[in-house]
Design a protein around this motif. Sequence first.
Motif, PDB file in Angstrom:
ATOM      1  N   MET A 110       0.838  -1.201   0.000  1.00 50.34           N
ATOM      2  CA  MET A 110       0.000   0.000   0.000  1.00 50.34           C
ATOM      3  C   MET A 110       0.876   1.254   0.000  1.00 50.34           C
ATOM      4  O   MET A 110       1.753   1.404   0.857  1.00 50.34           O
ATOM      5  CB  MET A 110      -0.840   0.024   1.296  1.00 50.34           C
ATOM      6  CG  MET A 110      -2.158  -0.676   1.151  1.00 50.34           C
ATOM      7  SD  MET A 110      -3.104   0.032  -0.187  1.00 50.34           S
ATOM      8  CE  MET A 110      -3.826  -1.456  -0.829  1.00 50.34           C
ATOM      9  N   LYS A 111       0.613   2.083  -0.957  1.00 55.40           N
ATOM     10  CA  LYS A 111       1.420   3.310  -1.007  1.00 55.40           C
ATOM     11  C   LYS A 111       0.914   4.309   0.028  1.00 55.40           C
ATOM     12  O   LYS A 111      -0.288   4.369   0.305  1.00 55.40           O
ATOM     13  CB  LYS A 111       1.314   3.947  -2.387  1.00 55.40           C
ATOM     14  CG  LYS A 111       1.933   3.101  -3.492  1.00 55.40           C
ATOM     15  CD  LYS A 111       1.706   3.772  -4.831  1.00 55.40           C
ATOM     16  CE  LYS A 111       1.984   2.785  -5.964  1.00 55.40           C
ATOM     17  NZ  LYS A 111       1.537   3.300  -7.261  1.00 55.40           N
ATOM     18  N   ILE A 112       1.829   5.027   0.554  1.00 58.28           N
ATOM     19  CA  ILE A 112       1.493   6.070   1.518  1.00 58.28           C
ATOM     20  C   ILE A 112       1.912   7.399   0.897  1.00 58.28           C
ATOM     21  O   ILE A 112       3.001   7.489   0.320  1.00 58.28           O
ATOM     22  CB  ILE A 112       2.293   5.890   2.832  1.00 58.28           C
ATOM     23  CG1 ILE A 112       2.109   4.480   3.407  1.00 58.28           C
ATOM     24  CG2 ILE A 112       1.950   6.983   3.841  1.00 58.28           C
ATOM     25  CD1 ILE A 112       0.825   4.247   4.162  1.00 58.28           C
ATOM     26  N   ARG A 113       1.092   8.399   0.991  1.00 57.45           N
ATOM     27  CA  ARG A 113       1.491   9.690   0.422  1.00 57.45           C
ATOM     28  C   ARG A 113       2.305  10.494   1.412  1.00 57.45           C
ATOM     29  O   ARG A 113       1.943  10.642   2.575  1.00 57.45           O
ATOM     30  CB  ARG A 113       0.271  10.462  -0.070  1.00 57.45           C
ATOM     31  CG  ARG A 113      -0.200   9.835  -1.387  1.00 57.45           C
ATOM     32  CD  ARG A 113      -1.254  10.613  -2.054  1.00 57.45           C
ATOM     33  NE  ARG A 113      -0.919  12.024  -2.117  1.00 57.45           N
ATOM     34  CZ  ARG A 113      -1.829  12.971  -1.998  1.00 57.45           C
ATOM     35  NH1 ARG A 113      -3.087  12.663  -1.805  1.00 57.45           N
ATOM     36  NH2 ARG A 113      -1.476  14.235  -2.087  1.00 57.45           N
ATOM     37  N   GLN A 114       3.409  10.975   0.913  1.00 61.78           N
ATOM     38  CA  GLN A 114       4.313  11.766   1.734  1.00 61.78           C
ATOM     39  C   GLN A 114       4.362  13.190   1.166  1.00 61.78           C
ATOM     40  O   GLN A 114       4.311  13.375  -0.055  1.00 61.78           O
ATOM     41  CB  GLN A 114       5.707  11.136   1.671  1.00 61.78           C
ATOM     42  CG  GLN A 114       6.807  11.995   2.243  1.00 61.78           C
ATOM     43  CD  GLN A 114       8.183  11.471   1.863  1.00 61.78           C
ATOM     44  OE1 GLN A 114       8.819  10.795   2.632  1.00 61.78           O
ATOM     45  NE2 GLN A 114       8.616  11.782   0.651  1.00 61.78           N
ATOM     46  N   ILE A 115       4.449  14.168   2.035  1.00 65.36           N
ATOM     47  CA  ILE A 115       4.555  15.555   1.593  1.00 65.36           C
ATOM     48  C   ILE A 115       5.993  16.033   1.823  1.00 65.36           C
ATOM     49  O   ILE A 115       6.568  15.787   2.891  1.00 65.36           O
ATOM     50  CB  ILE A 115       3.572  16.465   2.365  1.00 65.36           C
ATOM     51  CG1 ILE A 115       2.124  15.955   2.210  1.00 65.36           C
ATOM     52  CG2 ILE A 115       3.683  17.917   1.923  1.00 65.36           C
ATOM     53  CD1 ILE A 115       1.621  15.901   0.781  1.00 65.36           C
ATOM     54  N   SER A 116       6.563  16.655   0.786  1.00 69.41           N
ATOM     55  CA  SER A 116       7.914  17.221   0.908  1.00 69.41           C
ATOM     56  C   SER A 116       7.826  18.731   0.740  1.00 69.41           C
ATOM     57  O   SER A 116       7.132  19.209  -0.159  1.00 69.41           O
ATOM     58  CB  SER A 116       8.844  16.667  -0.166  1.00 69.41           C
ATOM     59  OG  SER A 116       8.827  15.261  -0.129  1.00 69.41           O
ATOM     60  N   VAL A 117       8.519  19.447   1.591  1.00 66.57           N
ATOM     61  CA  VAL A 117       8.470  20.912   1.548  1.00 66.57           C
ATOM     62  C   VAL A 117       9.893  21.458   1.490  1.00 66.57           C
ATOM     63  O   VAL A 117      10.761  21.035   2.258  1.00 66.57           O
ATOM     64  CB  VAL A 117       7.740  21.491   2.784  1.00 66.57           C
ATOM     65  CG1 VAL A 117       7.676  23.009   2.707  1.00 66.57           C
ATOM     66  CG2 VAL A 117       6.338  20.920   2.902  1.00 66.57           C
ATOM     67  N   PHE A 118      10.105  22.381   0.556  1.00 65.28           N
ATOM     68  CA  PHE A 118      11.421  23.015   0.422  1.00 65.28           C
ATOM     69  C   PHE A 118      11.571  24.110   1.478  1.00 65.28           C
ATOM     70  O   PHE A 118      10.682  24.930   1.666  1.00 65.28           O
ATOM     71  CB  PHE A 118      11.534  23.627  -0.971  1.00 65.28           C
ATOM     72  CG  PHE A 118      12.827  24.364  -1.203  1.00 65.28           C
ATOM     73  CD1 PHE A 118      13.975  23.690  -1.602  1.00 65.28           C
ATOM     74  CD2 PHE A 118      12.897  25.751  -1.032  1.00 65.28           C
ATOM     75  CE1 PHE A 118      15.156  24.374  -1.817  1.00 65.28           C
ATOM     76  CE2 PHE A 118      14.084  26.438  -1.240  1.00 65.28           C
ATOM     77  CZ  PHE A 118      15.213  25.738  -1.642  1.00 65.28           C
ATOM     78  N   LEU A 119      12.713  24.076   2.161  1.00 61.11           N
ATOM     79  CA  LEU A 119      12.979  25.105   3.174  1.00 61.11           C
ATOM     80  C   LEU A 119      14.256  25.842   2.819  1.00 61.11           C
ATOM     81  O   LEU A 119      15.326  25.246   2.726  1.00 61.11           O
ATOM     82  CB  LEU A 119      13.134  24.458   4.560  1.00 61.11           C
ATOM     83  CG  LEU A 119      11.898  23.774   5.141  1.00 61.11           C
ATOM     84  CD1 LEU A 119      12.268  22.995   6.380  1.00 61.11           C
ATOM     85  CD2 LEU A 119      10.810  24.796   5.446  1.00 61.11           C
ATOM     86  N   GLU A 120      14.094  27.123   2.600  1.00 54.88           N
ATOM     87  CA  GLU A 120      15.259  27.939   2.298  1.00 54.88           C
ATOM     88  C   GLU A 120      16.124  28.029   3.551  1.00 54.88           C
ATOM     89  O   GLU A 120      15.617  27.969   4.666  1.00 54.88           O
ATOM     90  CB  GLU A 120      14.762  29.325   1.912  1.00 54.88           C
ATOM     91  CG  GLU A 120      15.782  30.191   1.253  1.00 54.88           C
ATOM     92  CD  GLU A 120      15.183  31.546   0.897  1.00 54.88           C
ATOM     93  OE1 GLU A 120      14.002  31.587   0.520  1.00 54.88           O
ATOM     94  OE2 GLU A 120      15.914  32.538   1.007  1.00 54.88           O
ATOM     95  N   ASN A 121      17.416  28.155   3.324  1.00 55.19           N
ATOM     96  CA  ASN A 121      18.333  28.203   4.454  1.00 55.19           C
ATOM     97  C   ASN A 121      18.295  29.578   5.117  1.00 55.19           C
ATOM     98  O   ASN A 121      19.177  30.398   4.945  1.00 55.19           O
ATOM     99  CB  ASN A 121      19.749  27.880   3.951  1.00 55.19           C
ATOM    100  CG  ASN A 121      20.700  27.619   5.093  1.00 55.19           C
ATOM    101  OD1 ASN A 121      20.278  27.574   6.243  1.00 55.19           O
ATOM    102  ND2 ASN A 121      21.957  27.446   4.784  1.00 55.19           N
ATOM    103  N   GLN A 122      17.207  29.815   5.862  1.00 47.54           N
ATOM    104  CA  GLN A 122      17.005  31.100   6.531  1.00 47.54           C
ATOM    105  C   GLN A 122      16.407  30.802   7.891  1.00 47.54           C
ATOM    106  O   GLN A 122      15.535  29.938   7.990  1.00 47.54           O
ATOM    107  CB  GLN A 122      15.989  31.937   5.752  1.00 47.54           C
ATOM    108  CG  GLN A 122      16.458  32.391   4.398  1.00 47.54           C
ATOM    109  CD  GLN A 122      16.875  33.842   4.405  1.00 47.54           C
ATOM    110  OE1 GLN A 122      16.392  34.621   5.214  1.00 47.54           O
ATOM    111  NE2 GLN A 122      17.776  34.201   3.528  1.00 47.54           N
ATOM    112  N   PRO A 123      16.810  31.523   8.906  1.00 43.88           N
ATOM    113  CA  PRO A 123      16.263  31.257  10.228  1.00 43.88           C
ATOM    114  C   PRO A 123      14.743  31.406  10.232  1.00 43.88           C
ATOM    115  O   PRO A 123      14.206  32.304   9.585  1.00 43.88           O
ATOM    116  CB  PRO A 123      16.908  32.320  11.125  1.00 43.88           C
ATOM    117  CG  PRO A 123      17.863  33.066  10.287  1.00 43.88           C
ATOM    118  CD  PRO A 123      17.773  32.611   8.884  1.00 43.88           C
TER     119      PRO A 123
END
Lengths: 147, 447
Positions: A1-14
Amino acid sequence: MKIRQISVFLENQPGRLSALCRALAEAGINLVALTLSDAGEFGLLRFITPEPDRAEQVAKAAGFAAISSDVLALCLPNRPGGLAAVLTQLEPHGLSVEYMYAFARRTGDAVMITCFDDVDLAMAALRTAGVSMLKPADLFASDQPSV
Amino acid sequence: MISRLWNDLEGTFFPESALDFMPVERLREVQLQRLKTVVSLAYERVALFRERLDARGLKPADIRSLDDVRRLPYSMKSDLRDTYPYGLFAVPMTEVVRLHASSGTTGKPIVVGYTAQDMEVWKQVIVRALLSAGFTRGDIVQNMYGYGLFTGGLGLHAGLEALEATVVPASGGNSERQIMLMKDFGVTAICGTPSYFVHLIEVAQRMGVDFRRDLKVKRGLFGAEPWSDGLRKYIEGASGVKAYDIYGLSEIVGPGVGSECECRDGPHIFEDHFLVEIIDPDTLEPLPDGQEGELVFTTLSKQAMPAIRYRTRDITAIDPRPCSCGRTLRRIRRICRRSDDMFIIHGVNVFPSQIEAALLRTEASLPHYLIVLTRRSGLDQMEVRVEITGEMLRDRVGAMEQLQKRFARSIEQVTGLHIAVTLAQPGSIERSEGKARRVLDLRESKS
C-alpha cells in the motif's frame, strides 16, 4: 500500500521551519513521522500525515513549495536483524532505497517509511517476500492501543 | 481617427499604417528635410547644442545629406541631468502641454516635454504600433503600464483611444484585481511590461484562473524593459497570449519609437520620425547595418525637446533585410541588453539577460531570479538566487542538488563563469509592478 508523503522546500534562513510548523499547527494538521534533510544550502522536510492533500495546500498557501510523492511503510519486527532480513530479500530485485526514516510503535514493531526508486516494483517484491506494508488507515490508527 | 470606411473593408488595411509602407527613396527625402529643420531649431534655441556645434565650426546649413548627421555631436543622459529641468527645451513653456519624467536611479529624474504637435505625433506612432501588432477597434485593452510621470501609461492610453479601442486604464499593481478585470470585462488585449505579465501568469495560476480557458486575452504589447525571445516563448506557452515588443524611451518620445509587426522579428523603427544609427560605444564610430553596437536616435519632428544623436545605451543592430510584412521601415534586433546593465565579474562582462537566457535554457519556464552583487576583498562577486516552484521540487535532496548544478552549469556555458546559485523559497524575491528589478547591488562603492 502506497502512503502519500509531503515534501516541503525550506530555504536556508532562520525561522523557515518554525513558520511551516506553525502554519500546519494552525490548520490542525498532525505529523505522524518526519525527516528533515540538510543539504547545506537548503533543507527538505518530508513528512507523513493523515491529511496529505490538506497539508500540501496549507504549505503552499503559506508560501512554501510542496509536493506529494508515494512511499511505502514497511512494518518490521522491532529487534536486531529485522531490517537486514528484509533488505536481503530485496537484493535480487535490484531495487534501491533512496531514503528511509523510521519510528517504533508501542505495538512492538517498527515502521520504516521507505522511498524506493521504483515504488511499484518494490511493492510487488515486498509482497512476494511476505513483508507487511501498512495501509494509510493502519498507519494512523493502530498506534492507539498501548501494550 | 480611424476611418470606419477603411475598417469595414477587408479588415486589414488602415490608412494610419500607410506611412509604414512609404517607398524608401521618399522616406529618405522626408528624413533629410526633417533633419535639416530639427537641427536648425535646436541650433537656434538650445544653448548646449549651439555651443557644441560652434565648437566644431559647424552650422545647420552644413547638413546637406542624411550622412551629414555623422558630423553632429552626440548627446546623452547626463546632458539631461546637467540641464535639469528645462535646459534642453526648444520652445517656451507656454508651448509645452505635457511633462513626463523618468524615475532615475540616482538623484534627480530626467524631464521631457511635449508640445501639442509632439503629443499628436506620439499618438500617431503608437496607433501605428498598435495596428502593426494587430490591435483594432473593437478590442478591449487593459493598459497595465503605470499612469503618471512614466511615459508608458498615458502614452499607450492616448494611442488606444485614437485607435478607438475600449481602454481599461488599469495602470500597474493590484495583481488579483488585474486578473479579475480581464475576466469580467472580457479583455482581448493587454499592454504592460513583460516581467509584470510573467508575475500575473503566476497570480492567475494561484487564483485558479486559466488564461486559455477563462480569459479572452489574445495579444499583448510588451515593452519598457529588455526581454528575451526565451521569455516570449515562455509567455506564449504559459498564457497563449501572443507577445509583441514595443520599443521606446522617454528621451526620444516614450513608447512608440519602434514596434513589432505580425512577423515578430524585431521592432520596425518609425523612421519618418526617428533617425536611427548604430555606433561603436568605445570608438563612437558609426557601424554599418547588421553590425551590433549602441543604438543612437535623432528625433526628426520633435519640437519641445529635440534629441540629436542621443545615445540610448541599448545594444542592438539594424536589421536591413526586408520584412515579409512589406513595411519599408528598417527593424532593429530585439534589445536584450543595455550597456549600463553590464557588470564585470572576474574581468568578464556579464549582462542580466545572459543569466535569464541560461535559466530559461535549464527549466523551459522562467523562474523568478535575482542577481546579487557583492564586493569581497575588492573583487566583485555574483550570486544568482532562483526561486523554487512546485514543478522543480523533488523529494530527493540529490535531485535538488542536481537542479542547482544544472543552473550553475548553464550559467557557466553562457558566461564562462562559475557563479554560485542559491535556491530560494517561492515568493521570496520581490515582484515588481513596473520594470523588473533583476539585480540587487550590495557593493558599497560603484565605479
